[in-house]
Write a protein that holds these residues in place. Structure first.
Motif, mmCIF file in Angstrom:
data_model
loop_
_atom_site.group_PDB
_atom_site.id
_atom_site.type_symbol
_atom_site.label_atom_id
_atom_site.label_comp_id
_atom_site.label_asym_id
_atom_site.label_seq_id
_atom_site.Cartn_x
_atom_site.Cartn_y
_atom_site.Cartn_z
ATOM 1 N N TYR A 91 33.677 15.345 40.040
ATOM 2 C CA TYR A 91 33.210 16.189 40.021
ATOM 3 C C TYR A 91 33.283 16.956 38.520
ATOM 4 O O TYR A 91 34.093 16.340 37.901
ATOM 5 N N GLU A 128 22.056 15.053 35.501
ATOM 6 C CA GLU A 128 20.658 14.758 35.686
ATOM 7 C C GLU A 128 20.036 15.971 34.889
ATOM 8 O O GLU A 128 19.034 15.863 34.195
ATOM 9 N N LEU A 129 20.885 17.111 35.235
ATOM 10 C CA LEU A 129 20.531 18.476 34.978
ATOM 11 C C LEU A 129 20.352 18.641 33.154
ATOM 12 O O LEU A 129 19.473 19.134 32.522
ATOM 13 N N HIS A 157 30.165 20.731 42.227
ATOM 14 C CA HIS A 157 28.727 19.938 42.173
ATOM 15 C C HIS A 157 29.247 19.012 41.919
ATOM 16 O O HIS A 157 29.900 18.454 40.560
ATOM 17 N N LEU A 158 29.041 16.897 41.803
ATOM 18 C CA LEU A 158 28.652 16.239 41.557
ATOM 19 C C LEU A 158 29.191 16.265 39.621
ATOM 20 O O LEU A 158 27.406 16.651 39.773
ATOM 21 N N ILE A 182 26.445 25.235 36.375
ATOM 22 C CA ILE A 182 26.444 24.411 37.669
ATOM 23 C C ILE A 182 27.780 25.181 37.808
ATOM 24 O O ILE A 182 28.671 25.452 37.562
ATOM 25 N N ARG A 213 17.349 16.350 32.583
ATOM 26 C CA ARG A 213 15.699 17.263 32.370
ATOM 27 C C ARG A 213 15.695 18.147 31.491
ATOM 28 O O ARG A 213 14.326 18.222 31.176
ATOM 29 N N ARG A 227 30.608 7.653 39.392
ATOM 30 C CA ARG A 227 29.742 8.392 38.951
ATOM 31 C C ARG A 227 29.870 9.443 40.630
ATOM 32 O O ARG A 227 29.176 10.210 40.424
ATOM 33 N N VAL A 287 27.319 13.543 38.080
ATOM 34 C CA VAL A 287 26.292 12.757 37.648
ATOM 35 C C VAL A 287 25.736 14.542 38.094
ATOM 36 O O VAL A 287 23.995 14.254 37.178
ATOM 37 N N GLU A 288 25.412 15.226 38.687
ATOM 38 C CA GLU A 288 24.211 16.272 39.262
ATOM 39 C C GLU A 288 23.626 17.135 37.568
ATOM 40 O O GLU A 288 23.108 17.461 37.103
ATOM 41 N N ALA A 289 25.569 17.169 37.026
ATOM 42 C CA ALA A 289 25.086 18.058 35.773
ATOM 43 C C ALA A 289 24.947 17.314 34.494
ATOM 44 O O ALA A 289 23.808 17.645 34.289
#
Length: 327
Positions: A203, A293-294, A286-287, A282, A297, A199, A289-291
């Protein structure tokens, strides 16, 4: 003869064991003293490695402590005291710190190697249940892991004592971890094969689809063209770009369902009239996991990947993240 189980007795005994071991761990709080801080200082100032040793049940706890140190930023390994007497002492250098674990503090195999350890100039941390024991007296720092009784009904099998030693070792490792400023990213680098490592070290660029794998059409395309990309690339969407590959919109399965509600032949509709404008995007650095999260959301299943100028360079969906075990 097959023993019969008395369920009530078994449950009562189990609860007693848990109470005794919990009390033993809680008692350690009052037994902590400045020696604990001195032990942290010795480990932090160690220029070599932390060598942990013990025999029997204490040996199992020592192995676990060495593994915990190693995974949290402190180079460490376990040495069996009996093997140490037959050559493994050669693994230990004067720059190391030696952590000896023994409830009695009198384990013969462990005590036997201490003179050699001391002659090497190695700093010695002892974890015992007897402050007056031989091991405790020879140590530079003693950590008191005394327990009033074992959880074993016979008060013989190491139970509460090993639990207490384990907890005290964990407390030491965590305190050293904190003093080092060891963080989540550091932990991930020590565990690249684990879920956390995946995680935190994966990337977007490692997961995204690129080049011919990206479903895309230009703004002059029709819904028919977009459907071809949806079917061929199997990502549940297609990007809409201009002549310079800059993202103008996205057409997803959801958009298609809304188009299907219309009357008449929709296939020749301009894609620009039914696409979603200003889609979520994105960057590749970026990581992953950020994708995730988006996506969670905004309740979407796909994302376009763009560079700093807004040019399309990749695409990903939830299936890609699942396959890479990011989720």
């Amino acid at each position: 003869m097959i023993a019969k189980i008395n369920g009530d007795r078994a449950l009562a005994l189990a609860r007693d064991v848990l109470d005794i071991e919990a009390d033993a761990v809680r008692a350690l709080r009052d037994q902590l003293d400045e020696g604990f801080v001195e032990a942290i200082d010795l480990i932090l100032s160690c220029r070599g490695r932390v060598v942990v040793s013990g025999i029997g049940k204490s040996g199992h706890i020592a192995r676990k402590l060495a593994a915990t140190f190693a995974s949290t930023g402190t180079p460490a390994f376990f040495v069996h005291p009996a093997e140490a007497s037959h050559g493994d002492l050669g693994m230990i250098t004067s720059e190391d710190v030696f952590v000896a674990m023994s409830n009695s503090g009198e384990s013969e195999e462990l005590v036997a190697i201490l003179p050699t350890i001391k002659r090497l100039g190695v700093k010695l941390i002892a974890v015992t249940g007897r402050p007056q024991s031989s091991l405790a007296q020879l140590a530079d720092v003693h950590l008191n892991a005394f327990v009033s009784k074992e959880a074993c009904p016979l008060n013989l099998a190491p139970t509460a004592s090993t639990t207490a030693a384990l907890a005290l070792g964990d407390a030491l490792a965590v305190a050293v971890l904190d003093a080092r400023g060891f963080g989540v990213d550091d932990f991930a680098r020590s565990h690249p094969g684990g879920a956390l490592g995946r995680r935190l070290l994966t990337y977007v660029r490692d997961v995204m689809r690129t080049d011919d794998q990206i479903p895309k059409v230009t703004g002059a395309a029709t819904v028919r063209d977009a459907l071809f990309q949806l079917t061929a690339k199997r990502m549940g969407m297609t990007a809409i770009v201009n002549d310079h590959d800059h993202v103008e919109g996205i057409f997803t399965d959801g958009d298609l369902r809304r188009v299907l509600e219309r009357d008449g032949d929709f296939r020749e509709l301009p894609i620009a009239s039914v696409m979603t404008h200003a889609p979520r995007t994105i960057g590749a650095d970026h990581l992953a996991v950020e994708a995730v999260e988006l996506m969670e959301r905004y309740r979407i299943n796909q994302m376009l990947v763009v560079d700093d100028a807004g040019k399309l360079i990749g695409a990903l969906n939830m299936h890609d993240l699942f396959s890479k075990k990011v989720i």
